[in-house]
Design a protein around this motif. Structure first.
Motif, PDB file in Angstrom:
ATOM      1  N   ARG A  16       0.832  -1.209   0.000  1.00  0.00           N
ATOM      2  CA  ARG A  16       0.000   0.000   0.000  1.00  0.00           C
ATOM      3  C   ARG A  16       0.870   1.265   0.000  1.00  0.00           C
ATOM      4  NH1 ARG A  16      -3.555  -3.127   3.268  1.00  0.00           N
ATOM      5  NH2 ARG A  16      -2.484  -2.462   5.171  1.00  0.00           N
ATOM      6  N   LEU A  17       1.962   1.228   0.766  1.00  0.00           N
ATOM      7  CA  LEU A  17       2.847   2.388   0.821  1.00  0.00           C
ATOM      8  C   LEU A  17       3.496   2.662  -0.530  1.00  0.00           C
ATOM      9  CD1 LEU A  17       4.533   1.769   4.281  1.00  0.00           C
ATOM     10  CD2 LEU A  17       3.059   3.697   3.695  1.00  0.00           C
ATOM     11  N   VAL A  18       3.987   1.604  -1.183  1.00  0.00           N
ATOM     12  CA  VAL A  18       4.614   1.781  -2.500  1.00  0.00           C
ATOM     13  C   VAL A  18       3.595   2.280  -3.507  1.00  0.00           C
ATOM     14  CG1 VAL A  18       5.701   0.558  -4.429  1.00  0.00           C
ATOM     15  CG2 VAL A  18       6.460   0.126  -2.095  1.00  0.00           C
ATOM     16  N   ALA A  19       2.387   1.714  -3.478  1.00  0.00           N
ATOM     17  CA  ALA A  19       1.345   2.148  -4.410  1.00  0.00           C
ATOM     18  C   ALA A  19       0.969   3.608  -4.181  1.00  0.00           C
ATOM     19  CB  ALA A  19       0.114   1.254  -4.266  1.00  0.00           C
ATOM     20  N   SER A  20       0.962   4.035  -2.914  1.00  0.00           N
ATOM     21  CA  SER A  20       0.575   5.420  -2.608  1.00  0.00           C
ATOM     22  C   SER A  20       1.597   6.427  -3.111  1.00  0.00           C
ATOM     23  CB  SER A  20       0.384   5.588  -1.097  1.00  0.00           C
ATOM     24  OG  SER A  20       1.632   5.569  -0.427  1.00  0.00           O
ATOM     25  N   THR A  65       8.690   3.894 -14.699  1.00  0.00           N
ATOM     26  CA  THR A  65       8.526   3.775 -13.254  1.00  0.00           C
ATOM     27  C   THR A  65       8.777   5.132 -12.619  1.00  0.00           C
ATOM     28  OG1 THR A  65       9.331   1.513 -13.297  1.00  0.00           O
ATOM     29  CG2 THR A  65       9.341   2.623 -11.176  1.00  0.00           C
ATOM     30  N   PRO A  66       7.873   5.631 -11.796  1.00  0.00           N
ATOM     31  CA  PRO A  66       8.079   6.947 -11.184  1.00  0.00           C
ATOM     32  C   PRO A  66       9.357   6.974 -10.368  1.00  0.00           C
ATOM     33  CG  PRO A  66       5.818   6.174 -10.862  1.00  0.00           C
ATOM     34  CD  PRO A  66       6.594   5.027 -11.430  1.00  0.00           C
ATOM     35  N   HIS A  77      10.184  -4.601   8.083  1.00  0.00           N
ATOM     36  CA  HIS A  77       9.518  -3.560   7.304  1.00  0.00           C
ATOM     37  C   HIS A  77      10.384  -3.140   6.125  1.00  0.00           C
ATOM     38  CE1 HIS A  77       6.603  -2.055  10.688  1.00  0.00           C
ATOM     39  NE2 HIS A  77       6.574  -3.359  10.517  1.00  0.00           N
ATOM     40  N   ALA A  78      11.682  -2.948   6.377  1.00  0.00           N
ATOM     41  CA  ALA A  78      12.589  -2.531   5.306  1.00  0.00           C
ATOM     42  C   ALA A  78      12.651  -3.579   4.203  1.00  0.00           C
ATOM     43  CB  ALA A  78      13.987  -2.274   5.864  1.00  0.00           C
ATOM     44  N   ILE A  79      12.702  -4.866   4.592  1.00  0.00           N
ATOM     45  CA  ILE A  79      12.755  -5.947   3.608  1.00  0.00           C
ATOM     46  C   ILE A  79      11.465  -5.986   2.798  1.00  0.00           C
ATOM     47  CG2 ILE A  79      12.878  -8.451   3.326  1.00  0.00           C
ATOM     48  CD1 ILE A  79      14.511  -8.446   5.974  1.00  0.00           C
ATOM     49  N   ALA A  80      10.326  -5.866   3.479  1.00  0.00           N
ATOM     50  CA  ALA A  80       9.034  -5.900   2.786  1.00  0.00           C
ATOM     51  C   ALA A  80       8.919  -4.742   1.814  1.00  0.00           C
ATOM     52  CB  ALA A  80       7.898  -5.852   3.812  1.00  0.00           C
ATOM     53  N   LEU A  81       9.422  -3.574   2.211  1.00  0.00           N
ATOM     54  CA  LEU A  81       9.360  -2.417   1.334  1.00  0.00           C
ATOM     55  C   LEU A  81      10.215  -2.636   0.082  1.00  0.00           C
ATOM     56  CD1 LEU A  81       7.886   0.310   1.573  1.00  0.00           C
ATOM     57  CD2 LEU A  81      10.047   1.308   2.255  1.00  0.00           C
ATOM     58  N   ALA A  82      11.396  -3.234   0.260  1.00  0.00           N
ATOM     59  CA  ALA A  82      12.263  -3.534  -0.886  1.00  0.00           C
ATOM     60  C   ALA A  82      11.579  -4.516  -1.832  1.00  0.00           C
ATOM     61  CB  ALA A  82      13.595  -4.096  -0.409  1.00  0.00           C
ATOM     62  N   ARG A  83      10.947  -5.537  -1.269  1.00  0.00           N
ATOM     63  CA  ARG A  83      10.246  -6.518  -2.104  1.00  0.00           C
ATOM     64  C   ARG A  83       9.088  -5.872  -2.852  1.00  0.00           C
ATOM     65  NH1 ARG A  83      10.514 -10.470   2.319  1.00  0.00           N
ATOM     66  NH2 ARG A  83       8.389  -9.868   2.802  1.00  0.00           N
ATOM     67  N   ALA A  84       8.336  -5.025  -2.166  1.00  0.00           N
ATOM     68  CA  ALA A  84       7.188  -4.375  -2.796  1.00  0.00           C
ATOM     69  C   ALA A  84       7.630  -3.468  -3.931  1.00  0.00           C
ATOM     70  CB  ALA A  84       6.393  -3.582  -1.750  1.00  0.00           C
ATOM     71  N   GLU A  85       8.731  -2.747  -3.707  1.00  0.00           N
ATOM     72  CA  GLU A  85       9.253  -1.866  -4.745  1.00  0.00           C
ATOM     73  C   GLU A  85       9.679  -2.670  -5.968  1.00  0.00           C
ATOM     74  OE1 GLU A  85      13.049   0.018  -4.035  1.00  0.00           O
ATOM     75  OE2 GLU A  85      12.298   1.879  -4.897  1.00  0.00           O
ATOM     76  N   ALA A 102       8.601  -5.651  -6.855  1.00  0.00           N
ATOM     77  CA  ALA A 102       7.411  -6.218  -7.488  1.00  0.00           C
ATOM     78  C   ALA A 102       6.685  -5.168  -8.323  1.00  0.00           C
ATOM     79  CB  ALA A 102       6.467  -6.782  -6.419  1.00  0.00           C
ATOM     80  N   TRP A 103       6.628  -3.935  -7.818  1.00  0.00           N
ATOM     81  CA  TRP A 103       5.972  -2.855  -8.560  1.00  0.00           C
ATOM     82  C   TRP A 103       6.683  -2.597  -9.881  1.00  0.00           C
ATOM     83  CZ3 TRP A 103       1.525  -0.174  -7.441  1.00  0.00           C
ATOM     84  CH2 TRP A 103       1.257   0.925  -8.253  1.00  0.00           C
TER      85      TRP A 103
END
Length: 329
Positions: A19-23, A86-87, A46-54, A56-57
């Motif tokens: 959700r954070l990456v999408a926002s 990619t933004p 949290h940092a690892i999840a954020l890296a994965r989400a980025e 994946a996006w």
């Protein structure tokens, strides 16, 4: 905590990261970026999840990009593929974490020196350094690091060679590794950094590492991935377990070869030798070899080369070893 509860928590963290990456993927919003930065700093998970989400996006963006558009709508038989950009402002996410955590940023880090504790290894030796915060750094052959711990941050400069970092998490004192002109920001992470002739090679085995240069975010690298940092660019790629094991085998005093050229293999062994192995004929350079060899004894490697190829060796008085083709080859 039960396995079910742990899985539920991980799923929730992954969902929050997505959700954070999408926002942050549409219009830049400093308030949202601050929320994301604060969230990522709460935990290594949290940092690892954020890296994965980025990651994946970005992958999803590339997949969406190769779709029939433009000419295809008009019925042309050869539709044109369009890349969806990619933004770039999402890269400010962990760059903000770096800036918020480091007093004075990179310039202050560069100014450190007089209070640094230096650790070195000689050619052909390894060393393990236990730091006061519970972190550990293993140094490979011919390596130099400088450690400077302060109340607000922990900074290690890799000045030469190669090191494996196993970093203890401390939310109050972020951990940085400065190598060349790049800054690596880590959270509860294990990773390997090697200074090569033309680039810096990063291998992340646990956690996540954010790479920045000159205050600009380049990449976020999660576990199982590597990065080649050259100039102001960091190129990432997924690494299998075999490659990660190969890159970190030096910790066991081993060089693993899996189809490397003889030129590459000789260069690797020469890192551990005072007198080099020399290829006396360019025709030998492209030959490929595999095997597992000790870093402290080149004899096994030389024997394997002679058994595999029509090669002879000449031992010179200075300790160097010349490899040349056998006569008639």
């Amino acid at each position: 905590m039960s396995d079910t509860t742990a899985d539920t928590n991980r799923c929730q963290i992954d969902a929050d990261a997505a959700r954070l990456v999408a926002s942050l993927s549409s219009t830049p919003d400093p308030a949202r970026e601050r929320i994301a930065m604060d969230w990522a700093g709460q935990s290594p998970l949290h940092a690892i999840a954020l890296a994965r989400a980025e990651s994946a996006w970005e992958t999803a963006g590339r997949l969406r990009a190769v779709t029939p558009q433009g000419d295809a709508v008009r019925g042309d038989s050869h539709p044109t593929a369009h890349w969806i950009a990619t933004p770039t402002h999402r890269r400010t996410l962990l760059a903000g974490l770096l800036a918020a955590s480091a007093v004075g940023g990179i310039a202050t880090t560069l100014a450190l020196g007089s209070r640094d504790a230096r650790y070195t290894t000689d050619i052909g030796t390894r060393r393990s350094v236990s730091l006061t915060d519970g972190s550990r750094i293993d140094l490979n052959t011919g390596s130099v690091i400088a450690v400077a711990f302060e109340t607000s941050r922990r900074v290690v400069r890799l000045l030469q060679g190669e090191a494996m970092f196993d970093v203890a998490h401390d939310a109050e004192r972020p951990f940085y590794v400065q190598v060349g002109g790049s800054l690596l920001r880590v959270l509860g992470t294990a990773f390997n950094v090697r200074i090569r002739a033309e680039l810096v090679e990063l291998t992340v085995s646990r956690g996540a590492v954010a790479i920045s240069k000159g205050g600009r975010m380049l990449r976020t690298v999660a576990a199982g991935y590597g990065a080649a940092i050259r100039g102001g660019v960091a190129e990432t790629n997924h690494l299998g377990e075999a490659i990660i094991r190969q890159r970190t085998a030096w910790q066991e005093g081993v060089i693993e070869l899996d189809g490397e050229t003889l030129e590459q293999a000789v260069a690797e062994f020469n890192r551990y030798r005072r007198a080099p192995i020399i290829l006396g004929d360019n025709r030998l350079a492209a030959l490929r070899i595999g095997g597992r060899f000790g870093t402290s004894d080149s004899t096994q490697f030389i024997d394997a080369v002679q058994q595999s190829f029509p090669v002879r060796t000449v031992a010179n008085t200075d300790g160097s070893i010349l490899l040349t083709p056998l006569p008639g080859n």
